[in-house]
Design a protein around this motif. Structure first.
Motif, PDB file in Angstrom:
ATOM      1  N   LYS A  93      41.172  42.182  52.424  1.00  0.00           N
ATOM      2  CA  LYS A  93      39.920  41.463  52.167  1.00  0.00           C
ATOM      3  C   LYS A  93      38.969  42.362  51.378  1.00  0.00           C
ATOM      4  N   ALA A  94      38.225  41.734  50.503  1.00  0.00           N
ATOM      5  CA  ALA A  94      37.130  42.354  49.757  1.00  0.00           C
ATOM      6  C   ALA A  94      36.138  41.230  49.477  1.00  0.00           C
ATOM      7  N   PRO A  95      34.924  41.541  49.061  1.00  0.00           N
ATOM      8  CA  PRO A  95      33.973  40.473  48.772  1.00  0.00           C
ATOM      9  C   PRO A  95      34.526  39.488  47.741  1.00  0.00           C
ATOM     10  N   GLY A  96      34.609  38.213  48.132  1.00  0.00           N
ATOM     11  CA  GLY A  96      35.117  37.180  47.253  1.00  0.00           C
ATOM     12  C   GLY A  96      36.614  37.247  47.003  1.00  0.00           C
ATOM     13  N   TYR A  97      37.338  37.960  47.850  1.00  0.00           N
ATOM     14  CA  TYR A  97      38.766  38.209  47.609  1.00  0.00           C
ATOM     15  C   TYR A  97      39.531  38.233  48.920  1.00  0.00           C
ATOM     16  N   SER A  98      40.733  37.686  48.892  1.00  0.00           N
ATOM     17  CA  SER A  98      41.608  37.716  50.055  1.00  0.00           C
ATOM     18  C   SER A  98      43.053  37.703  49.569  1.00  0.00           C
ATOM     19  N   ALA A  99      43.898  38.516  50.185  1.00  0.00           N
ATOM     20  CA  ALA A  99      45.323  38.517  49.871  1.00  0.00           C
ATOM     21  C   ALA A  99      46.090  38.497  51.188  1.00  0.00           C
ATOM     22  N   ASP A 100      46.991  37.524  51.336  1.00  0.00           N
ATOM     23  CA  ASP A 100      47.797  37.376  52.547  1.00  0.00           C
ATOM     24  C   ASP A 100      49.262  37.492  52.175  1.00  0.00           C
ATOM     25  N   CYS A 101      49.932  38.427  52.829  1.00  0.00           N
ATOM     26  CA  CYS A 101      51.351  38.636  52.586  1.00  0.00           C
ATOM     27  C   CYS A 101      52.118  38.341  53.875  1.00  0.00           C
ATOM     28  N   PHE A 102      53.116  37.479  53.767  1.00  0.00           N
ATOM     29  CA  PHE A 102      54.006  37.171  54.881  1.00  0.00           C
ATOM     30  C   PHE A 102      55.406  37.592  54.467  1.00  0.00           C
TER      31      PHE A 102
ATOM     32  N   ASP B  50      56.207  36.552  50.645  1.00  0.00           N
ATOM     33  CA  ASP B  50      55.389  35.603  49.907  1.00  0.00           C
ATOM     34  C   ASP B  50      53.956  36.117  49.961  1.00  0.00           C
ATOM     35  N   LEU B  51      53.319  36.182  48.815  1.00  0.00           N
ATOM     36  CA  LEU B  51      51.960  36.703  48.713  1.00  0.00           C
ATOM     37  C   LEU B  51      51.065  35.636  48.114  1.00  0.00           C
ATOM     38  N   THR B  52      49.904  35.414  48.744  1.00  0.00           N
ATOM     39  CA  THR B  52      48.898  34.495  48.217  1.00  0.00           C
ATOM     40  C   THR B  52      47.599  35.273  48.046  1.00  0.00           C
ATOM     41  N   VAL B  53      47.101  35.286  46.825  1.00  0.00           N
ATOM     42  CA  VAL B  53      45.845  35.981  46.511  1.00  0.00           C
ATOM     43  C   VAL B  53      44.809  34.926  46.150  1.00  0.00           C
ATOM     44  N   SER B  54      43.677  34.945  46.841  1.00  0.00           N
ATOM     45  CA  SER B  54      42.575  34.010  46.576  1.00  0.00           C
ATOM     46  C   SER B  54      41.368  34.785  46.094  1.00  0.00           C
ATOM     47  N   THR B  55      40.797  34.349  44.990  1.00  0.00           N
ATOM     48  CA  THR B  55      39.565  34.957  44.495  1.00  0.00           C
ATOM     49  C   THR B  55      38.518  33.870  44.330  1.00  0.00           C
ATOM     50  N   MET B  56      37.300  34.223  44.665  1.00  0.00           N
ATOM     51  CA  MET B  56      36.180  33.306  44.540  1.00  0.00           C
ATOM     52  C   MET B  56      35.363  33.706  43.317  1.00  0.00           C
ATOM     53  N   GLY B  57      34.531  32.811  42.859  1.00  0.00           N
ATOM     54  CA  GLY B  57      33.654  33.107  41.737  1.00  0.00           C
ATOM     55  C   GLY B  57      32.518  34.032  42.163  1.00  0.00           C
ATOM     56  N   VAL B  58      31.585  34.194  41.274  1.00  0.00           N
ATOM     57  CA  VAL B  58      30.441  35.088  41.504  1.00  0.00           C
ATOM     58  C   VAL B  58      29.682  34.679  42.760  1.00  0.00           C
ATOM     59  N   VAL B  59      29.510  33.383  42.971  1.00  0.00           N
ATOM     60  CA  VAL B  59      28.771  32.912  44.147  1.00  0.00           C
ATOM     61  C   VAL B  59      29.504  33.315  45.426  1.00  0.00           C
ATOM     62  N   GLY B  60      30.828  33.215  45.434  1.00  0.00           N
ATOM     63  CA  GLY B  60      31.606  33.630  46.603  1.00  0.00           C
ATOM     64  C   GLY B  60      31.469  35.112  46.887  1.00  0.00           C
ATOM     65  N   VAL B  61      31.468  35.913  45.844  1.00  0.00           N
ATOM     66  CA  VAL B  61      31.280  37.357  46.009  1.00  0.00           C
ATOM     67  C   VAL B  61      29.896  37.642  46.591  1.00  0.00           C
ATOM     68  N   MET B  62      28.867  37.003  46.028  1.00  0.00           N
ATOM     69  CA  MET B  62      27.499  37.225  46.516  1.00  0.00           C
ATOM     70  C   MET B  62      27.338  36.751  47.958  1.00  0.00           C
ATOM     71  N   ASN B  63      27.989  35.634  48.315  1.00  0.00           N
ATOM     72  CA  ASN B  63      27.915  35.151  49.695  1.00  0.00           C
ATOM     73  C   ASN B  63      28.549  36.149  50.655  1.00  0.00           C
TER      74      ASN B  63
END
Length: 177
Positions: A83-92, A101-114
């Motif tokens: 986990k990082a601000p606006g970022y998540s990576a899950d590996c199973f 299997d790896l899933t990486v999710s990134t959020m936009g600027v608003v997600g990072v700021m939140n």
């Protein structure tokens, strides 16, 4: 000036947190990949997982980043989360074969700021900044109350308004439960 910037940041991100469906959507993007863990991902006993090897391989091979917030395994499956601000990576991964299997999710600027607003996964330095901001905002609020106390013409009206505001906040808190 620091307090004014803190008020501006936390007030705007408070709105974005409270209304995620408004026009400033988070523009989430996902990336999925599959792979095979390298040799040495299991300890020498062949049963336990060398989490450092797995974690560093995913960083080098798949470009994951952030702090490892969770890792666990049973006889069938293992998982590791970054986990990082606006970022998540899950590996199973399959504990027997090492395929993952790896899933990486990134959020936009608003997600990072939140995430910075929440203070999650932003590191110890950012948590200190939140604490200092809170202290500065408390000082600003107490200074304002102190000034109102010495303004004789406005004192009664100001403290009545503060009392009404406190009652409204208490009622809203009660209704939230």
């Amino acid at each position: 000036m620091f307090s004014l910037l803190a008020i501006l940041f936390f007030s705007l991100t408070g709105i974005t947190l409270n209304h995620p469906d408004w026009a400033f959507t988070n523009a989430e993007s996902k990336r999925e990949s599959k792979g095979q863990l390298p040799q040495g991902w299991k300890a020498k006993d062949g049963k336990t997982i060398d989490w450092l090897t797995v974690g560093e391989y995913l960083r080098a091979h798949d470009g994951v980043r952030g702090s490892v917030t969770d890792k666990e395994a049973d006889e069938e499956e293992g998982s590791m989360t970054y986990k990082a601000p606006g970022y998540s990576a899950d590996c199973f991964f399959n504990v027997k074969t090492g395929s993952y299997d790896l899933t990486v999710s990134t959020m936009g600027v608003v997600g990072v700021m939140n995430d910075f607003h929440r203070g999650t996964t932003a590191g110890a330095g950012w948590k200190w900044l939140i604490d200092v901001s809170g202290l500065m905002l408390a000082i600003v609020a107490l200074t304002g109350l102190g000034l109102l106390y010495y303004l004789k013409k406005m004192r009664v009206a100001a403290f009545l308004a503060m009392g009404v505001g406190a009652i409204i906040i208490a009622i809203l808190m009660k209704l939230a439960f």
